[in-house]
Design an enzyme around this catalytic site. Structure first.
Site, short mmCIF file in Angstrom:
data_model
loop_
_atom_site.label_atom_id
_atom_site.label_comp_id
_atom_site.label_asym_id
_atom_site.label_seq_id
_atom_site.Cartn_x
_atom_site.Cartn_y
_atom_site.Cartn_z
N LEU A 154 9.69 66.93 42.99
CA LEU A 154 10.11 65.49 42.90
C LEU A 154 9.01 64.94 43.69
CD1 LEU A 154 13.82 66.06 44.36
CD2 LEU A 154 13.18 64.97 42.04
N ASP A 155 8.91 63.45 43.37
CA ASP A 155 8.06 62.53 43.88
C ASP A 155 8.46 61.97 45.15
OD1 ASP A 155 9.42 60.64 42.66
OD2 ASP A 155 7.58 60.05 41.51
N ALA A 156 7.70 61.36 46.03
CA ALA A 156 8.06 60.79 47.00
C ALA A 156 9.28 59.85 47.26
CB ALA A 156 7.02 60.13 47.84
N GLN A 195 9.44 62.42 37.15
CA GLN A 195 10.18 61.05 37.51
C GLN A 195 9.81 59.77 37.04
OE1 GLN A 195 9.69 63.66 40.28
NE2 GLN A 195 11.43 64.57 39.11
#
Lengths: 417, 331
Positions: free
Chosen positions: B97-99, B232
């Protein structure tokens, strides 16, 4: 017993480093045991001390093992170890490989002479002599851990029993060498007694020494001068003990440096002498750490965040850690508090502990209160929630009293963020 | 005692990644917490070593010397000399998952890391809730990006949005069938399509198996997306494209993963639960479901592989290797 094992270490230590054992002398030592060994040494042409150390240690290892066995009637295992230990630390991590190899090459021819004349391996040997041959595996000449030496060095054993973490010290090779070469009775004991006088308890000595092993290389007189200086500045004995416990490197700083640091804080913060003293006692690493972050943080508070000088003074006397906080975290926290939560400066000044908490905690709790429509930070209006209640209390009490919800609700809310 | 718990630490578990935290930092935090828990166990009993010591023989008066074997304590294995027993642990991460995104993030420890590969090869779908905001367009499709365009959105209604979403779902359904390499004319493929089990079992671009609008209150709207092989950023681009289709613009304010394969929000561990004890419990709770799902996917994979080429009978090697895989996964 003419020469007890306790006397052995001191005698060997007293031999000059430059004494160099010739191979012929060595062969004489192999045949005769007992006191003749003591008279056999003679000063030979000097080599560099490192080389001497190495060869002297290596050769006397074999002679001493035979010699020790002759004194075996009252020797216990510990004494045996300590006798070997004072010899073996001499050949340890410090000797560089480049120095070792040429020495051994030049000595190989002489070493061969050891085995040939009196003791040929094919010569029959009596039972008593056979028992007395000690064939322990030799200690490694250089190692990256202290594990191999701990059973043979009394110093290291006593340090481990005190609680010193050797696994951290062995990461610094010069520190490990220092500890191996020091004698417990002479050097280490004095410094330990000094630290006890200072007020550090026994169970704290271990953690202190694990961090500040360099104190063994300090002069006892210097340490006493520094403590006297601190007393002269009206730091009480308990204060000094607390400072040394929280900032182990404090006593390694010279008097001028300590003076400069105290002067800097007094000038920069413009606090009274008593308040500066309290500040330094609460956070002694201000004296041992770098001053650049403190200067930068002061500028950040004044220019970037817009606090007045008396507000900064108030916040710092309450939470000294703010002086050494990370600049990025400070600005992020302040940005969230001021721009998102809309809290004015004068309320932030009243609760400086918000700068000491993690930002995610502030965010999560604020968003939960906003969701419950209880986010009221203005003291003038009803249902006011103080900032210290927001951050400084644990989750269960926060949910019960402030948010008036259950912890499960809080957890469900967190999973919707 | 620590090694007993290390032996139990094999399997998959899910953590809830909060927004603003990088997945790598989360993985490192979990590793540190697990190590702390493992090293906190009781220290081992002090070791002894055998030494042969020279001593006088008690019986004879002649003062003979003899070697006796005695056990003496040694400090060689003491924790203060060796350091902590556990210094590193291999923790692997599933679909990242990105930030700025948040949600369920699957981790594997020990033997569970192999199961992560199996989970990846099972090509299971994931559920997301995506929040959008009408009226703005930015360069990285997020709310805090550089503003590119501002538009009005008064003309947007719920029906228009639903129509757009249905169109998107229809086109992605076609792509699903195409990428799954199935010949729809066969009976088995038709039955699978009826049950809704068609999905590509190898690499493909992002495919949306289901999308619907949960909540519409202009300018905000909330979508639920079921998809596979996505990132995402592609989901945020999807929001932007929905805005364009609606003849306005939209940015994405929140991307939250609610389900990753078998792991749902209920299984995800919150920050306060990132410690050895809770993780061991989570692994134990999730293990049977993971095994069941992997077995099902594997059998499905076997079926679909046989469909396009019914002429060749089952190879003996293919059969044994498939069975071998299945027994591996089942454990």
């Amino acid at each position: 017993m003419a020469l007890s094992a306790q006397q052995i270490p001191r005698w060997f230590n007293s031999i000059k480093l430059s004494s160099f054992i010739n191979a012929t002398q060595l062969t004489k030592h192999c045949t005769r045991r007992g006191k003749t060994l003591l008279h056999g040494f003679s000063a030979q042409p000097q080599m560099s001390s490192d080389n001497c150390f190495l060869q002297w240690g290596f050769k006397t290892y074999r002679t001493s093992s035979l010699w020790n066995s002759s004194q075996s009637t009252n020797l216990s295992s510990q004494e045996n170890n300590s006798a070997q230990s004072t010899l073996l630390p001499s050949m340890n991590e410090q000797s560089q490989k480049t120095q070792k190899i040429p020495n051994f090459d030049s000595e190989l021819s002489l070493e061969g002479l050891d085995d040939l004349p009196p003791l040929s391996p094919l010569q029959p040997v009596s039972e008593e002599e056979a028992i007395q041959i000690v064939a322990d595996p030799p200690l490694p000449l250089s190692s990256f851990t202290l594990r191999h030496y701990v059973d043979h060095s009394e110093t290291l054993q006593k340090l481990v029993l005190l609680g010193v973490d050797l696994s951290k010290i062995e990461k610094h090779p010069e520190a490990a060498n220092l500890l191996l070469r020091l004698d417990f009775e002479k050097d280490i004991k004095q410094i330990l007694l000094f630290l006890k006088d200072l007020g550090i308890e026994d169970n704290h000595l271990g953690t202190f020494l694990s961090k500040n092993y360099a104190i063994f290389s300090e002069d006892l007189e210097d340490l006493k001068t520094r403590v006297a200086y601190l007393r002269s500045k009206n730091f009480s004995k308990a204060d000094i003990a607390q400072m040394v416990r929280n900032a182990p490197f404090l006593l390694n700083f010279s008097v001028e440096r300590l003076d400069n640091r105290l002067g800097f804080f007094q000038k920069e913060l413009e606090l009274s002498v008593k308040k500066t003293r309290d500040l330094v006692v609460r956070l002694p690493r201000l004296l041992t750490g770098s001053l650049e972050p403190v200067k930068e943080n002061m500028k950040v508070y004044r220019l970037e965040l817009g606090f007045k000088h008396n507000e900064i003074q108030h916040m710092i006397t309450r939470i000294p850690k703010m002086l050494t906080a990370n600049k990025r975290k400070l600005t992020e926290t302040f940005d969230y508090l001021h721009n998102v939560m809309n809290i004015p400066h004068h309320i932030i000044v009243k609760f400086p502990q918000v700068f000491n908490t993690r930002l995610f905690k502030v965010k999560e709790r604020h968003l939960f209160l906003t969701y419950l429509r209880r986010a009221q930070y203005d003291p003038a209006k009803p249902n006011y929630i103080a900032l210290d209640k927001l951050v400084s209390i644990p989750d269960e009490i926060f949910c019960e009293e402030i948010a008036k919800a259950s912890v499960q609700d809080f957890e469900k809310f967190l999973k919707t963020l | 005692m620590g090694s007993a718990r290390l032996a139990q630490l094999n399997g998959l578990f899910a953590a809830y990644k909060p927004p603003g935290l990088k997945w790598k930092h989360l993985r490192d935090t979990i590793e540190l917490q697990l190590l702390k828990g493992l090293n906190a166990g009781k220290p081992p009993a002090p070791e002894q070593r055998v030494r042969f010591l020279l001593g006088p023989l008690e019986s004879s008066e002649k003062k003979e010397l003899t070697l006796t074997a005695t056990s003496v304590p040694t400090l060689r294995k003491h924790p203060l000399v060796c350091g902590p027993a556990f210094t590193s642990l291999k923790v692997a991460v599933g679909h990242r998952l990105d930030a700025q995104a948040s949600g369920v993030l699957v981790f594997g420890v020990g033997q569970g890391r192999r199961l992560l590969t199996d989970m990846y090869n099972a090509h299971l779908t994931k559920d997301y809730t995506v929040r959008g905001l009408l009226g703005k367009a930015t360069d990285d499709f997020c709310e805090d990006g550089r503003l590119v365009e501002k538009t009005t959105y008064d003309h947007v209604t719920r029906e228009k949005l639903d129509r757009i979403l249905a169109m998107i779902q229809g086109s992605h359904q076609k792509a699903l069938v195409m990428y799954s390499n199935l010949d729809l004319k066969t009976q088995e493929a038709y039955e699978m399509a009826v049950r809704g089990l068609i999905r590509p079992m190898n690499k493909s671009p992002m495919l949306i198996t289901g999308i619907r609008c949960l909540h519409f209150a202009p300018p905000e709207f909330l979508l639920e997306v079921q998809c596979m092989h996505e990132t995402q950023k592609q989901l945020r681009k999807l929001v932007h494209e929905i805005g364009l289709e609606l003849k306005t613009t939209a940015v994405c304010t929140q991307v939250r993963r609610t389900r990753d394969g078998v792991f749902t929000l209920d299984d995800a561990l919150l920050r306060t639960q990132w410690d050895l004890h809770s993780i061991l419990d989570a692994i134990e709770a999730a293990a049977p479901r993971v095994a069941a799902e992997l077995e099902k996917s594997l059998s499905l994979g076997l079926d679909t592989q046989q469909l396009p080429s019914p002429r060749w009978p089952w190879d003996s090697e293919g059969l044994s290797s498939a069975l071998g895989l299945e027994s591996d996964v089942g454990h």
